[in-house]
Scaffold this active site. Structure first.
Site, short mmCIF file in Angstrom:
data_model
loop_
_atom_site.label_atom_id
_atom_site.label_comp_id
_atom_site.label_asym_id
_atom_site.label_seq_id
_atom_site.Cartn_x
_atom_site.Cartn_y
_atom_site.Cartn_z
N LYS A 201 -0.36 -4.66 6.05
CA LYS A 201 0.59 -3.55 6.03
C LYS A 201 1.87 -4.01 6.72
O LYS A 201 1.88 -4.31 7.91
CB LYS A 201 0.00 -2.33 6.74
N LYS A 254 0.07 -3.19 1.42
CA LYS A 254 1.03 -2.08 1.44
C LYS A 254 2.33 -2.59 2.05
O LYS A 254 2.30 -3.15 3.16
CB LYS A 254 0.47 -0.92 2.25
#
Length: 331
Positions: A201, A254
């Site tokens: 992330k 992400k």
């Protein structure tokens, strides 16, 4: 030997022929649809920066849940927007907190719809950070206390599983979070509940509209001490490998669109199911351009989602899930 013996256009001559040799298939089974639930009643409030995405109070949520299931979407990602925040994010793990109540309701309405519970503290802390804050007495510098945050994240994951969540999706990027949550779930009797880890992330500018939706912008500083530097790719391997060793069942990248090289790398290095998160700004940019008539929204969205699958994603979290499901069945 090449042209004219080899003519690659031979396999593109008709729609039927192109369908026969198509290498990547995009289906509704690939999609996970994010939902934002909030306190109060009579709330169906469109998020200004995310046209078509809403805050839902529980009294109006049922129709939306039935619509999602009716489209053939098999999983949702559940985010809660509380009306109370504090320094330890206590509403994240309360038995009667918004995510836990929503989970129980959704399981009554659509028992077969998979609920993926986002496991983080940022929506619930008064600081907007993904963990509890520790201040250095000498320097006054504030940072997230990694190990103290793990304890609260475990409580959150267990409370979500107790409410009926099918999958726990920790998004906090604390060191050791998968191991801590796996141990906590197992000790509580939820050894069957899988962990979909936000393994890679990035500290990305693509989250802006989401922070508007989740009311989770940091009140000071940023998240660069725990989310990844967008310039780094080898680091992604280390992060993912840690989660694999600690017991993750699924890995996630992400954002997705600017990090498809990372999606491909993880696909080649690990054999766990891989999730790509088509994040809020990726959604909002397309919506804004479509509203101005600058592009064909359907064509752009389906091509983008197909590209994520082609890069290696087995699942895609996307705010376009409902639209894409309709388009794929010809509506």
């Amino acid at each position: 030997m090449s042209f004219p013996i080899i003519r690659n256009r031979r396999l593109r001559g008709s729609a039927a022929l192109r369908n026969l040799v198509r290498e990547t298939q995009l289906t509704t089974n690939d999609f996970i649809y994010p939902i934002f639930v909030t306190e109060g009643s009579g709330v169906k409030e469109e998020i200004g920066s995310m046209p078509g995405v809403y805050h839902w109070s529980l009294d109006l949520l049922e129709q939306e849940i039935h619509e999602i299931a009716g489209l053939g979407i098999q999983a949702i990602l559940l985010f809660g927007v509380p009306d109370h925040k504090d320094e330890i994010g206590s509403e994240a793990y309360g038995n009667n907190s918004i995510v836990q109540r929503a989970t129980r309701k959704i399981k009554e309405w659509e028992p077969d719809l998979l609920i993926v519970a986002d496991t983080c503290l940022c929506q619930f802390t008064s600081t907007g950070h993904c963990g509890v804050i520790r201040r250095d007495e000498q320097t006054g510098r504030a940072d997230v206390d990694n190990d103290a945050s793990l304890e609260l994240l475990v409580k959150t994951a267990v409370s979500q599983a107790e409410a009926g969540a099918d999958i726990i999706a920790p998004s906090n990027m604390m060191d050791g979070f998968v191991q801590a949550i796996r141990c906590g779930l197992d000790e509580a009797g939820f050894e069957h509940v899988p962990i979909m880890s936000y393994s890679v992330k990035y500290a990305s500018a693509y989250y802006g509209p989401f922070r508007d939706a989740a009311h989770s912008a940091p009140q000071f500083g940023d998240r660069k001490t725990y989310q990844m530097d967008p310039a780094n790719v080898r680091e992604a391997l280390r992060e993912a490998e840690s989660d694999v060793v600690e017991g993750a069942d699924m890995l996630m990248v992400k954002p997705a669109l600017a990090y498809l090289d990372v999606v491909r790398m993880l696909k080649e290095q690990f054999d766990l199911p891989l999730v790509a998160y088509n994040v809020s700004a990726e959604y909002s940019m397309v919506k804004a351009a479509a509203r101005n008539g600058w592009l064909d929204e359907k064509a752009i969205v389906l091509e983008t989602l197909l590209g994520m699958k082609r890069a290696g994603a087995d699942m895609i979290i996307t705010y376009f899930a409902k639209d894409a499901a309709r388009w794929l069945r010809g509506e």
